[in-house]
Design a protein around this motif. Structure first.
Motif, PDB file in Angstrom:
ATOM      1  N   SER A 140       0.710  -1.113  -0.015  1.00  0.00           N
ATOM      2  CA  SER A 140       0.011   0.017  -0.132  1.00  0.00           C
ATOM      3  C   SER A 140       0.888   1.209  -0.044  1.00  0.00           C
ATOM      4  O   SER A 140       2.105   1.057   0.462  1.00  0.00           O
ATOM      5  CB  SER A 140      -0.862  -0.032   1.324  1.00  0.00           C
ATOM      6  OG  SER A 140      -0.322   0.217   2.490  1.00  0.00           O
ATOM      7  N   LEU A 142       0.711   3.597   2.023  1.00  0.00           N
ATOM      8  CA  LEU A 142       1.131   4.042   3.322  1.00  0.00           C
ATOM      9  C   LEU A 142       2.174   2.964   4.219  1.00  0.00           C
ATOM     10  O   LEU A 142       2.825   3.385   4.670  1.00  0.00           O
ATOM     11  CB  LEU A 142      -0.310   4.018   4.390  1.00  0.00           C
ATOM     12  CG  LEU A 142      -1.127   5.487   4.407  1.00  0.00           C
ATOM     13  CD1 LEU A 142      -2.083   5.273   5.524  1.00  0.00           C
ATOM     14  CD2 LEU A 142      -0.385   6.651   4.690  1.00  0.00           C
ATOM     15  N   GLY A 143       1.995   1.699   3.720  1.00  0.00           N
ATOM     16  CA  GLY A 143       2.917   0.877   3.902  1.00  0.00           C
ATOM     17  C   GLY A 143       4.344   0.879   3.463  1.00  0.00           C
ATOM     18  O   GLY A 143       5.331   0.904   4.145  1.00  0.00           O
ATOM     19  N   GLY A 147       4.630   4.143   7.537  1.00  0.00           N
ATOM     20  CA  GLY A 147       3.559   4.360   8.161  1.00  0.00           C
ATOM     21  C   GLY A 147       3.898   4.899   9.641  1.00  0.00           C
ATOM     22  O   GLY A 147       3.244   4.973  10.748  1.00  0.00           O
ATOM     23  N   ASP A 167     -12.840   5.731   8.375  1.00  0.00           N
ATOM     24  CA  ASP A 167     -12.214   6.292   7.134  1.00  0.00           C
ATOM     25  C   ASP A 167     -12.394   7.943   7.146  1.00  0.00           C
ATOM     26  O   ASP A 167     -13.257   8.285   7.929  1.00  0.00           O
ATOM     27  CB  ASP A 167     -12.736   5.628   5.836  1.00  0.00           C
ATOM     28  CG  ASP A 167     -12.073   5.821   4.486  1.00  0.00           C
ATOM     29  OD1 ASP A 167     -10.847   6.288   4.773  1.00  0.00           O
ATOM     30  OD2 ASP A 167     -12.376   5.890   3.239  1.00  0.00           O
ATOM     31  N   LEU A 202      -8.338   7.828   3.442  1.00  0.00           N
ATOM     32  CA  LEU A 202      -7.366   7.135   4.203  1.00  0.00           C
ATOM     33  C   LEU A 202      -7.527   5.762   3.774  1.00  0.00           C
ATOM     34  O   LEU A 202      -6.361   4.916   3.662  1.00  0.00           O
ATOM     35  CB  LEU A 202      -7.650   7.071   5.742  1.00  0.00           C
ATOM     36  CG  LEU A 202      -6.960   6.202   6.584  1.00  0.00           C
ATOM     37  CD1 LEU A 202      -5.237   6.639   6.522  1.00  0.00           C
ATOM     38  CD2 LEU A 202      -7.485   6.227   7.948  1.00  0.00           C
ATOM     39  N   SER A 203      -8.559   5.336   3.477  1.00  0.00           N
ATOM     40  CA  SER A 203      -8.862   3.837   2.790  1.00  0.00           C
ATOM     41  C   SER A 203      -7.946   3.493   1.666  1.00  0.00           C
ATOM     42  O   SER A 203      -7.411   2.604   1.336  1.00  0.00           O
ATOM     43  CB  SER A 203     -10.023   3.475   2.916  1.00  0.00           C
ATOM     44  OG  SER A 203     -10.796   4.325   1.827  1.00  0.00           O
ATOM     45  N   LEU A 205      -5.180   4.955   0.634  1.00  0.00           N
ATOM     46  CA  LEU A 205      -3.896   4.938   0.716  1.00  0.00           C
ATOM     47  C   LEU A 205      -3.372   3.748   1.707  1.00  0.00           C
ATOM     48  O   LEU A 205      -2.264   3.213   1.629  1.00  0.00           O
ATOM     49  CB  LEU A 205      -3.223   6.202   1.770  1.00  0.00           C
ATOM     50  CG  LEU A 205      -3.463   7.319   1.289  1.00  0.00           C
ATOM     51  CD1 LEU A 205      -2.826   8.601   1.966  1.00  0.00           C
ATOM     52  CD2 LEU A 205      -3.044   7.654  -0.320  1.00  0.00           C
ATOM     53  N   SER A 206      -4.313   3.218   2.025  1.00  0.00           N
ATOM     54  CA  SER A 206      -4.171   1.718   3.045  1.00  0.00           C
ATOM     55  C   SER A 206      -4.431   0.703   2.003  1.00  0.00           C
ATOM     56  O   SER A 206      -4.112  -0.583   2.407  1.00  0.00           O
ATOM     57  CB  SER A 206      -4.987   1.906   4.252  1.00  0.00           C
ATOM     58  OG  SER A 206      -4.716   3.189   5.167  1.00  0.00           O
ATOM     59  N   GLU A 207      -5.146   0.744   1.108  1.00  0.00           N
ATOM     60  CA  GLU A 207      -5.529  -0.561   0.220  1.00  0.00           C
ATOM     61  C   GLU A 207      -4.379  -1.338  -0.585  1.00  0.00           C
ATOM     62  O   GLU A 207      -3.596  -0.414  -1.077  1.00  0.00           O
ATOM     63  CB  GLU A 207      -6.749  -0.091  -0.807  1.00  0.00           C
ATOM     64  CG  GLU A 207      -7.274  -1.199  -1.579  1.00  0.00           C
ATOM     65  CD  GLU A 207      -8.316  -0.697  -2.679  1.00  0.00           C
ATOM     66  OE1 GLU A 207      -8.639  -1.722  -3.388  1.00  0.00           O
ATOM     67  OE2 GLU A 207      -8.649   0.466  -2.241  1.00  0.00           O
TER      68      GLU A 207
END
Length: 274
Positions: A140, A142-143, A147, A167, A202-203, A205-207
């Motif tokens: 992702s 963010l990953g 993070g 979210d 936010l979701s 960037l996290s997916e």
């Protein structure tokens, strides 16, 4: 004997005349037997995909330069709602608004979008990443960033209608945006961009990312060495992993605004396959 010589001489002149006519006509006949080779292949369509906290107008200086070079250009409005959904949106755009070869160009989060959308269209010939994320499957945005740190120090969180639990829309704080996002642009421009930024969820960037197109398509990467959002070391790691042709430029995260000539040149290089 003289009487027999005349027909022979006449026949000789006729044969020579026919040979001469064949010599004049034959090249034209050969030329018309098939189409002349095409030494100028059609220019591919350039599709520009913006990232988070920006919009399609961020490509304006690059769009103009590419159009001046005779390219058909689309600057897509990236929804910024979710990685798989944004990639599906781009895939539908490609299928319905482009014909012939396509070069996909992604900035920042837009790099993750083109990575996930490109394989949906067999006409996509190459990928160009501009200060962009180049995720592998399962990674992702963010990953990749690690993070770490306090997100509330960088972002303002805004709840939006219909959001799933946890979210939110993320905005870069206006006090942080100028130095983090656009340090090499005039102060007035930085303030305007900070005010007009489009949020990303936010979701999104996290997916986790899907199957990456860069494993099967050639790619080029413009690496901004003065980027305060996407660390240059991370850019280099992702670009090298994708076996991209890398061009380094002393630019901030918004290199398409501060260094549009360099970005344009890289896109044209990819379009020419060199």
């Amino acid at each position: 004997m003289a009487t027999e010589a005349r027909p022979t001489a006449l026949r000789t002149r006729i044969v020579l005349t026919i040979v001469a006519l064949i010599g004049l006509v034959l090249p034209a006949s050969i030329a018309s037997a098939g189409p002349a080779p095409n030494h100028s292949a059609p220019k591919p369509t350039i599709v520009l995909v913006h990232g988070a906290w920006a919009d399609a107008s961020s490509w304006a200086p690059v769009t103009r330069r590419l159009q001046d070079k005779g390219y058909t250009v689309f600057a897509v409005s990236n929804p910024l709602r979710g990685l798989s959904g944004d990639a599906a949106y781009l895939a539908a755009f490609l299928q319905q608004r482009t014909t012939g070869p396509v070069i996909l160009v992604g900035h920042s989060y837009g790099g993750a979008v083109i990575t996930n959308a490109a394989l949906s269209d067999p006409d996509v010939r190459a990928l160009v990443y501009v200060n962009a994320f180049v995720p592998d499957q399962g990674e992702s945005v963010l990953g990749l960033q690690g993070g770490g740190g306090d997100p509330s120090a960088l972002f303002d969180f805004v709840q939006y209608p219909g959001a799933v639990a946890g979210d939110a829309d993320l905005y870069i704080k206006q006090t942080v945006f100028p130095s983090a996002f656009a340090a090499d642009l005039p102060s007035a421009t930085r303030a305007q961009l900070a005010a007009a930024q489009r949020p990303v969820t936010l979701s999104a960037l996290s997916e986790p990312s899907g199957v990456p197109a860069w494993k099967t398509l050639p790619s080029w990467y413009l690496l901004g060495t003065r980027d305060n959002i996407l660390p240059p070391a991370l850019q280099s790691t992702m670009a090298e992993r994708a076996h991209s042709h890398i061009v380094r430029v002393p630019a901030s995260h918004l290199s398409m605004l501060s260094r549009p000539e360099t970005v344009t040149d890289l896109v044209i290089t990819a379009a020419r396959g060199r």
